[in-house]
Design an enzyme around this catalytic site. Sequence first.
Site, PDB file in Angstrom:
ATOM      1  N   ASP A  90      61.278   0.736  83.096  1.00  0.00           N
ATOM      2  CA  ASP A  90      61.294  -0.634  82.572  1.00  0.00           C
ATOM      3  C   ASP A  90      61.189  -1.647  83.705  1.00  0.00           C
ATOM      4  OD1 ASP A  90      61.366  -2.522  80.575  1.00  0.00           O
ATOM      5  OD2 ASP A  90      63.545  -2.492  80.348  1.00  0.00           O
ATOM      6  N   ARG A 141      51.159  -9.718  83.188  1.00  0.00           N
ATOM      7  CA  ARG A 141      51.950  -8.516  82.929  1.00  0.00           C
ATOM      8  C   ARG A 141      51.155  -7.242  83.229  1.00  0.00           C
ATOM      9  NH1 ARG A 141      56.609  -8.905  80.021  1.00  0.00           N
ATOM     10  NH2 ARG A 141      56.274  -6.829  79.164  1.00  0.00           N
ATOM     11  N   GLU A 169      57.826   1.400  69.316  1.00  0.00           N
ATOM     12  CA  GLU A 169      58.030  -0.040  69.098  1.00  0.00           C
ATOM     13  C   GLU A 169      57.096  -0.890  69.963  1.00  0.00           C
ATOM     14  OE1 GLU A 169      60.815   2.099  69.538  1.00  0.00           O
ATOM     15  OE2 GLU A 169      60.871   2.141  67.351  1.00  0.00           O
ATOM     16  N   ASN A 170      56.519  -0.283  70.996  1.00  0.00           N
ATOM     17  CA  ASN A 170      55.682  -1.069  71.912  1.00  0.00           C
ATOM     18  C   ASN A 170      54.372  -1.562  71.265  1.00  0.00           C
ATOM     19  OD1 ASN A 170      56.708   0.780  74.886  1.00  0.00           O
ATOM     20  ND2 ASN A 170      57.427  -1.217  74.166  1.00  0.00           N
ATOM     21  N   TRP A 171      54.027  -1.031  70.086  1.00  0.00           N
ATOM     22  CA  TRP A 171      52.843  -1.539  69.359  1.00  0.00           C
ATOM     23  C   TRP A 171      53.042  -2.981  68.928  1.00  0.00           C
ATOM     24  CZ3 TRP A 171      48.905   1.563  69.980  1.00  0.00           C
ATOM     25  CH2 TRP A 171      49.104   2.945  70.062  1.00  0.00           C
ATOM     26  N   LEU A 190      69.242   2.575  75.358  1.00  0.00           N
ATOM     27  CA  LEU A 190      68.338   3.729  75.332  1.00  0.00           C
ATOM     28  C   LEU A 190      66.958   3.379  74.789  1.00  0.00           C
ATOM     29  CD1 LEU A 190      70.690   6.602  74.092  1.00  0.00           C
ATOM     30  CD2 LEU A 190      69.752   6.296  76.386  1.00  0.00           C
TER      31      LEU A 190
HETATM   32  C1  IPE Z   1      61.429   0.953  76.806  1.00  0.00           C
HETATM   33  O1  IPE Z   1      61.243  -0.286  77.381  1.00  0.00           O
HETATM   34  C2  IPE Z   1      60.103   1.597  76.546  1.00  0.00           C
HETATM   35  C3  IPE Z   1      59.391   2.088  77.705  1.00  0.00           C
HETATM   36  C4  IPE Z   1      59.808   2.014  78.940  1.00  0.00           C
HETATM   37  C5  IPE Z   1      58.123   2.699  77.417  1.00  0.00           C
HETATM   38  P1  IPE Z   1      61.130  -1.614  76.509  1.00  0.00           P
HETATM   39  O2  IPE Z   1      60.933  -2.716  77.470  1.00  0.00           O
HETATM   40  O3  IPE Z   1      60.097  -1.458  75.459  1.00  0.00           O
HETATM   41  O4  IPE Z   1      62.556  -1.696  75.805  1.00  0.00           O
HETATM   42  P2  IPE Z   1      63.366  -2.938  75.272  1.00  0.00           P
HETATM   43  O5  IPE Z   1      62.444  -3.708  74.379  1.00  0.00           O
HETATM   44  O6  IPE Z   1      63.779  -3.742  76.463  1.00  0.00           O
HETATM   45  O7  IPE Z   1      64.544  -2.341  74.571  1.00  0.00           O
HETATM   46  C1  IPE Z   2      57.982  -1.226  80.981  1.00  0.00           C
HETATM   47  O1  IPE Z   2      57.908  -2.517  81.467  1.00  0.00           O
HETATM   48  C2  IPE Z   2      56.625  -0.689  80.592  1.00  0.00           C
HETATM   49  C3  IPE Z   2      56.471  -0.433  79.162  1.00  0.00           C
HETATM   50  C4  IPE Z   2      57.306  -0.750  78.211  1.00  0.00           C
HETATM   51  C5  IPE Z   2      55.234   0.203  78.781  1.00  0.00           C
HETATM   52  P1  IPE Z   2      58.007  -3.777  80.501  1.00  0.00           P
HETATM   53  O2  IPE Z   2      56.635  -4.200  80.119  1.00  0.00           O
HETATM   54  O3  IPE Z   2      58.923  -3.508  79.370  1.00  0.00           O
HETATM   55  O4  IPE Z   2      58.640  -4.835  81.488  1.00  0.00           O
HETATM   56  P2  IPE Z   2      59.715  -5.950  81.159  1.00  0.00           P
HETATM   57  O5  IPE Z   2      60.874  -5.288  80.488  1.00  0.00           O
HETATM   58  O6  IPE Z   2      59.060  -6.946  80.259  1.00  0.00           O
HETATM   59  O7  IPE Z   2      60.088  -6.525  82.484  1.00  0.00           O
HETATM   60 MG    MG Z   3      60.906  -3.827  79.081  1.00  0.00          MG
END
Ligand code: IPE
Ligand code: IPE
Ligand code: MG
Length: 233
Positions: free
Chosen positions: A12, A25, A59-61, A187
Amino acid sequence: MKIPRHVAIIMDGNGRWAEQRGLPRSAGHRAGADAVSRGLAIAQEFGVEILTLYAFSTENWKRPAAEVGALMGLLVEFLTAKMPEMHRNGVRLRTVGRSSGLPEAARTALLNAVSASAGNGTITLNLALNYGGRAEIADAASRIAADAAAGKLDPGKVDEAVFAKYLYAPDLPDPDLLIRTSGEMRLSNFLLWESAYTELYVTDCLWPDFDRAEFEKALASYAGRDRRFGNHA
Ligand code: IPE
Ligand code: IPE
Ligand code: MG
């Protein structure tokens, strides 16, 4: 030093890393991909057997389409650029998650790399892609129900050991150490079943900055842990 057999990482902080530099980003995700190669090499050097990396959650979608597209593009680029070297180093690539839900190019690159490296055995790089812990448990329950309905499984025999056989990677041991970068104490739907007794380590370091010194700190912390599994001290 006591080395964890299986290390799992919630990578993260790519977005924050980019924001701090006034970059888009996607630049953070690119730097994050470099940190993957570096982390893999360090894990291999320390004798970690399995490295599971949370690369894209179910959830990243919800993120903007352009960011999702950049992440999927980086995955294909990473696999294309790095697989030859990983192959030479004996890296076995695997994946957990609903890979059928990935865009065609990403799915093809991923599944090709998985089958091409299936015979390797130095370290297993397990990429969690379109992965959700609840999705994994629900998928297992669905397959258990199907097997029970087909008469292949006695419902009365479903216990923890049987259930675990229906998870995405039943042959892998549970993670010993779970690292989360960038400070968040959650988590985020990662390995909910498998991390029941995993040692947790959270660092404020952002994922693109996660280097040898940071990895060593996490390993040293793990080495000092007293793992009890519910037993007495
Ligand atoms: C968790 O990070 C998912 C991955 C690292 C792929 P997120 O950035 O998506 O999680 P939240 O939204 O902070 O919980
Ligand atoms: C983790 O970095 C990568 C993925 C979730 C794919 P983030 O994109 O969640 O980075 P922050 O949390 O916005 O800093
Ligand atoms: Mg993140």
